[in-house]
Scaffold this motif. Structure first.
Motif, PDB file in Angstrom:
ATOM      1  N   SER A  67       0.792  -0.943   0.597  1.00 51.05           N
ATOM      2  CA  SER A  67      -0.173  -0.449   0.359  1.00 51.05           C
ATOM      3  C   SER A  67       1.140   1.430  -0.199  1.00 51.05           C
ATOM      4  N   ASN A  68       2.039   1.206   0.423  1.00 54.69           N
ATOM      5  CA  ASN A  68       2.993   2.338   0.854  1.00 54.69           C
ATOM      6  C   ASN A  68       2.879   2.529  -1.170  1.00 54.69           C
ATOM      7  N   THR A  69       3.404   1.422  -1.707  1.00 52.08           N
ATOM      8  CA  THR A  69       3.451   2.056  -3.373  1.00 52.08           C
ATOM      9  C   THR A  69       2.005   2.860  -3.907  1.00 52.08           C
ATOM     10  N   LEU A  70       1.160   2.193  -3.926  1.00 54.69           N
ATOM     11  CA  LEU A  70      -0.178   2.945  -4.216  1.00 54.69           C
ATOM     12  C   LEU A  70      -0.337   4.511  -3.532  1.00 54.69           C
ATOM     13  N   THR A  71       0.165   4.674  -2.216  1.00 51.13           N
ATOM     14  CA  THR A  71       0.240   5.915  -1.340  1.00 51.13           C
ATOM     15  C   THR A  71       1.364   7.405  -2.428  1.00 51.13           C
ATOM     16  N   GLU A  72       1.485   6.325  -2.834  1.00 54.35           N
ATOM     17  CA  GLU A  72       3.389   7.323  -3.393  1.00 54.35           C
ATOM     18  C   GLU A  72       2.984   7.112  -5.389  1.00 54.35           C
ATOM     19  N   VAL A  73       2.342   6.430  -5.520  1.00 57.12           N
ATOM     20  CA  VAL A  73       1.878   6.925  -7.200  1.00 57.12           C
ATOM     21  C   VAL A  73       0.842   7.785  -6.547  1.00 57.12           C
ATOM     22  N   ALA A  74      -0.183   7.558  -5.176  1.00 55.82           N
ATOM     23  CA  ALA A  74      -1.196   8.856  -5.530  1.00 55.82           C
ATOM     24  C   ALA A  74      -0.510  10.026  -5.153  1.00 55.82           C
ATOM     25  N   LYS A  75       0.626  10.206  -4.464  1.00 58.37           N
ATOM     26  CA  LYS A  75       1.497  11.949  -4.448  1.00 58.37           C
ATOM     27  C   LYS A  75       1.675  11.859  -5.773  1.00 58.37           C
ATOM     28  N   ILE A  76       2.647  11.684  -6.571  1.00 55.53           N
ATOM     29  CA  ILE A  76       2.999  11.505  -7.878  1.00 55.53           C
ATOM     30  C   ILE A  76       1.760  11.792  -8.719  1.00 55.53           C
ATOM     31  N   LEU A 133     -10.250  11.284  -5.146  1.00 57.82           N
ATOM     32  CA  LEU A 133     -10.415  10.631  -4.788  1.00 57.82           C
ATOM     33  C   LEU A 133      -8.813   9.848  -4.581  1.00 57.82           C
ATOM     34  N   HIS A 134      -8.316   8.849  -3.676  1.00 57.61           N
ATOM     35  CA  HIS A 134      -7.685   8.222  -2.726  1.00 57.61           C
ATOM     36  C   HIS A 134      -7.341   7.124  -2.831  1.00 57.61           C
ATOM     37  N   PRO A 135      -6.543   5.824  -2.992  1.00 51.54           N
ATOM     38  CA  PRO A 135      -6.771   4.827  -3.228  1.00 51.54           C
ATOM     39  C   PRO A 135      -6.993   4.755  -2.480  1.00 51.54           C
ATOM     40  N   ASP A 136      -6.925   5.377  -0.637  1.00 49.06           N
ATOM     41  CA  ASP A 136      -7.188   4.598   0.558  1.00 49.06           C
ATOM     42  C   ASP A 136      -8.663   4.561   0.772  1.00 49.06           C
ATOM     43  N   ASP A 137      -9.781   5.638  -0.022  1.00 52.28           N
ATOM     44  CA  ASP A 137     -10.982   5.407  -0.429  1.00 52.28           C
ATOM     45  C   ASP A 137     -11.731   3.732  -0.716  1.00 52.28           C
ATOM     46  N   VAL A 138     -10.930   3.325  -1.478  1.00 56.90           N
ATOM     47  CA  VAL A 138     -10.809   2.037  -2.248  1.00 56.90           C
ATOM     48  C   VAL A 138     -10.852   0.718  -1.075  1.00 56.90           C
ATOM     49  N   LEU A 139      -9.730   1.158  -0.494  1.00 57.39           N
ATOM     50  CA  LEU A 139      -9.201   0.080   0.139  1.00 57.39           C
ATOM     51  C   LEU A 139     -10.137   0.114   1.335  1.00 57.39           C
ATOM     52  N   LYS A 140     -10.601   1.568   1.232  1.00 64.06           N
ATOM     53  CA  LYS A 140     -11.700   1.836   2.304  1.00 64.06           C
ATOM     54  C   LYS A 140     -12.715   0.407   2.305  1.00 64.06           C
ATOM     55  N   ARG A 175     -16.062  -4.182   2.849  1.00 63.65           N
ATOM     56  CA  ARG A 175     -17.136  -5.595   2.673  1.00 63.65           C
ATOM     57  C   ARG A 175     -16.418  -6.282   2.680  1.00 63.65           C
ATOM     58  N   PHE A 176     -14.785  -7.181   3.164  1.00 68.49           N
ATOM     59  CA  PHE A 176     -14.492  -7.774   4.437  1.00 68.49           C
ATOM     60  C   PHE A 176     -15.778  -8.745   4.720  1.00 68.49           C
ATOM     61  N   GLY A 177     -15.637  -9.929   4.541  1.00 70.98           N
ATOM     62  CA  GLY A 177     -16.030 -11.086   5.612  1.00 70.98           C
ATOM     63  C   GLY A 177     -17.795 -10.739   4.621  1.00 70.98           C
ATOM     64  N   THR A 178     -17.797  -9.663   4.438  1.00 73.15           N
ATOM     65  CA  THR A 178     -19.369 -10.162   3.638  1.00 73.15           C
ATOM     66  C   THR A 178     -19.269 -10.511   2.143  1.00 73.15           C
ATOM     67  N   SER A 179     -20.479 -11.701   2.147  1.00 68.83           N
ATOM     68  CA  SER A 179     -20.609 -12.569   1.391  1.00 68.83           C
ATOM     69  C   SER A 179     -20.838 -11.607   0.032  1.00 68.83           C
ATOM     70  N   GLY A 180     -19.980 -12.763  -0.974  1.00 63.79           N
ATOM     71  CA  GLY A 180     -20.312 -12.041  -2.464  1.00 63.79           C
ATOM     72  C   GLY A 180     -21.530 -10.640  -2.390  1.00 63.79           C
ATOM     73  N   LEU A 181     -22.874 -11.762  -2.714  1.00 65.33           N
ATOM     74  CA  LEU A 181     -23.903 -11.892  -3.260  1.00 65.33           C
ATOM     75  C   LEU A 181     -24.717 -11.081  -2.281  1.00 65.33           C
ATOM     76  N   GLU A 182     -24.419 -11.251  -0.565  1.00 62.84           N
ATOM     77  CA  GLU A 182     -25.032 -10.007   0.238  1.00 62.84           C
ATOM     78  C   GLU A 182     -24.894  -9.172  -0.326  1.00 62.84           C
ATOM     79  N   GLU A 183     -23.534  -8.124  -0.534  1.00 69.09           N
ATOM     80  CA  GLU A 183     -22.744  -6.995  -0.844  1.00 69.09           C
ATOM     81  C   GLU A 183     -23.544  -6.664  -2.441  1.00 69.09           C
ATOM     82  N   LYS A 184     -23.320  -7.467  -3.336  1.00 68.25           N
ATOM     83  CA  LYS A 184     -24.570  -7.165  -4.429  1.00 68.25           C
ATOM     84  C   LYS A 184     -26.033  -6.786  -4.451  1.00 68.25           C
TER      85      LYS A 184
END
Length: 110
Positions: A2-11, A84-91, A96-105
């Motif tokens: 995720s440091n790579t994502l942060t560095e790319v986002a900064k640039i 927006l920042h990559p952290d927004d997507v990571l959050k 969604r983690f631990g939630t069934s994909g079917l439930e989330e959809k």
């Protein structure tokens, strides 16, 4: 990683104020949203094509990684353009983690 994502986002954020002729990313920002979306679409198509090629020839699997890197990069450009920042997507992924994909959809249609 995720440091790579942060560095790319900064640039990418820095490139937003750069002259269009100073870098590829600055030129994309200058061209606007449609140009960025076109690149995201092109890169997504190239990922699909690389995966289909790799299905027939396993030695071509590294092409998938190369094309996904291009897709991720251009998606990061899009995120930055939209303030927006990559952290927004990571959050969102963490939410969604631990939630069934079917439930989330199913929850999206409510």
């Amino acid at each position: 990683m995720s440091n790579t994502l942060t560095e790319v986002a900064k640039i990418l954020e820095e490139r937003k104020s750069a002259k269009a002729d100073s870098s590829y990313v600055a030129s994309l920002y200058n061209k606007g949203l449609d140009a960025i979306l076109k690149k995201v679409g092109e890169e997504a198509t190239e990922v699909v094509m690389a995966a289909k090629d790799a299905e027939a020839d396993q030695q071509k699997r590294n092409k998938i990684v190369y094309e996904v890197a291009d897709l991720w990069f251009h998606t990061l450009v899009l995120l930055a353009q939209q303030n927006l920042h990559p952290d927004d997507v990571l959050k969102e992924l963490e939410r969604r983690f631990g939630t069934s994909g079917l439930e989330e959809k199913a929850s999206r249609s409510k």
